[in-house]
Design a protein around this motif. Structure first.
Motif, short mmCIF file in Angstrom:
data_model
loop_
_atom_site.label_atom_id
_atom_site.label_comp_id
_atom_site.label_asym_id
_atom_site.label_seq_id
_atom_site.Cartn_x
_atom_site.Cartn_y
_atom_site.Cartn_z
N GLN B 132 -31.41 24.71 10.84
CA GLN B 132 -30.87 25.20 9.57
C GLN B 132 -29.73 24.29 9.09
OE1 GLN B 132 -32.17 28.05 7.78
NE2 GLN B 132 -31.15 26.66 6.38
N ARG B 135 -31.17 21.14 7.81
CA ARG B 135 -31.80 21.29 6.51
C ARG B 135 -30.76 21.45 5.40
NH1 ARG B 135 -37.26 22.53 6.23
NH2 ARG B 135 -37.14 24.36 4.90
N LEU B 226 -35.50 24.15 -3.05
CA LEU B 226 -35.45 23.12 -2.01
C LEU B 226 -34.12 22.35 -2.01
CD1 LEU B 226 -39.09 21.73 -2.33
CD2 LEU B 226 -38.24 23.52 -0.81
N SER B 231 -30.90 29.69 2.48
CA SER B 231 -31.63 30.42 3.53
C SER B 231 -32.96 29.76 3.84
CB SER B 231 -31.85 31.86 3.08
OG SER B 231 -32.83 31.90 2.05
N LEU B 232 -33.35 28.83 3.00
CA LEU B 232 -34.67 28.22 3.15
C LEU B 232 -34.70 27.20 4.27
CD1 LEU B 232 -36.96 29.01 1.10
CD2 LEU B 232 -36.90 26.62 0.44
#
Lengths: 232, 232
Positions: B132, B135, B226, B231-232
């Motif tokens: 996470q 990202r 994106l 949270s993605l």
DNA sequence: CATTAAATTTGATCTAGATCAAGATTTTTG
DNA sequence: CAAAAATCTTGATCTAGATCAAATTTAATG
């Protein structure tokens, strides 16, 4: 997958220490493919089904938004990409395309995850690799936010020089337009920046770079391990 | 460490699923400290001895180079920071300072690593958290490289609005100079950018923001999951 | 609460870097 | 190998954003 590739892969930090049986199982579940240049391997937003390993060739990770595009990384053999996406089962945040003819191994994400749970050595390797990716992303951000384009370029050259064995001559491994995008500048600006670096002893002939005044260039670049050392 | 904090920590994704005995061991090995505002907790380059958890207050992660400084992230409760450094036992790539009076748990890196090897659930949680972080770093880079300062600001406001429950009024949780640095701009430029957003229905009163023309602002910002969805 | 200090805003100016438009090279391809 | 297509370079111009300086607002402190 063909047995030819397995030994190469096995040497990767990510797979070196893991149990042999698990490694074999992973390899059996994987696909190896040869791709021509300029092929879009994955598109951002797509679900992440595979962990990718570049065995030969070269892959560009890039992203687009509102008609603009930027290169985020260039992956060379032998290393993996989109590890984070495949661990979280999230959509890809970047697209990937081959820059050269490339040989790539696709390991299904679910197999990676299954072995992660069974094999502590592999789990350890995954988390180390991921931490490295994470740290390199931080360094890239620091490079972008703390330096001017000229400074980024100067440091890029010094880093490449180091990788090539610290000789005064070496060649940049990607096209200049990609380098420009990677460094967050336009091709025109890169061209001008390279010209400015002549004053610091940098001679350019196509992809070939010659550094004649090492100290001058370093005085400009002020390289810093916490930004420029990819192994740290 | 005081038992008061443990239940809060236990709720964190990172610790939720792990074995109770292991959790207790981790907590026993940890230190809890209350820090005043503006205290430098860690300095980039230092060896990473602890995984940090912000229980209350607020911590700024920043970095310096050649006399320049930039905010890289602002951490709010309850979450961790410098996970990647503590996993690799590498030096910190960022410095950290409290922005407010903060309560922080320090978990020795070696204990984190020991439990990682023993507890697959914890290992799984660590790798998810790290993925996470990784990202989010990618999203931050995309934000920086693909958008103008005005677009970054517009999207930041929309993201904050969402976090605050999608009302038209909300307040930004950090000082503007930090926000400016986080968004990669100067305070002066942030001030002007906020003024420009008036044309898109954004009213500013100190830390309080009111959005009157949601669609207009979104048309400018073109938010993208994106990049903007944490949270993605 | 008056004073000092810090943060924010505003205006004027400057500059790094982008964009646009041609050329000059290099690479690809029939 | 010649034509076509990219890539790279150069020059002219433009602009987003930085810097500098000063005023104003807000917060901190005795």
């Amino acid at each position: 997958m063909p047995e030819l590739d397995a030994p190469n892969i096995r040497q990767l930090e990510l797979f070196k220490e893991m149990d042999g049986t698990h490694f074999d199982a992973l390899m059996r579940a994987s696909y190896v493919q040869n791709f021509p240049p300029q092929l879009e391997l994955i598109s951002e937003g797509d679900p992440s089904d595979f962990l990718h390993v570049v065995v030969s060739g070269c892959v560009e990770l890039f992203s687009s938004w509102n008609g603009r595009e930027s290169t985020l990384a260039v992956i060379r053999p032998v290393s993996t990409f989109i590890l984070a996406a495949s661990i979280r089962n999230g959509p890809y945040l970047m697209s990937a395309r081959t820059l050269e003819k490339s040989r790539i191994i696709l390991i299904p994400s679910q197999d990676v995850q299954a072995v992660f749970d069974k094999d502590p050595k592999f789990a350890r390797a995954i988390v180390e690799e991921l931490a490295q990716v994470c740290r390199n992303a931080t360094k890239h951000t620091k490079d972008l936010k703390l330096r001017t384009a000229l400074e980024r370029l100067a440091n890029y050259l010094l880093t490449q020089q180091k990788q090539a064995g610290n000789g005064s001559n070496f060649s940049i491994p990607i096209e200049k337009r990609h380098l420009a995008s990677l460094l967050g500048m336009t091709p025109e600006n890169l061209s001008r920046a390279l010209k400015k670096l002549r004053a610091y002893g940098v001679l350019v002939d196509g992809q070939i770079i010659a550094i004649s005044k090492q100290e001058e260039l370093e005085r400009l670049a002020k390289p810093n391990r916490l930004i420029d050392d990819a192994s740290l």
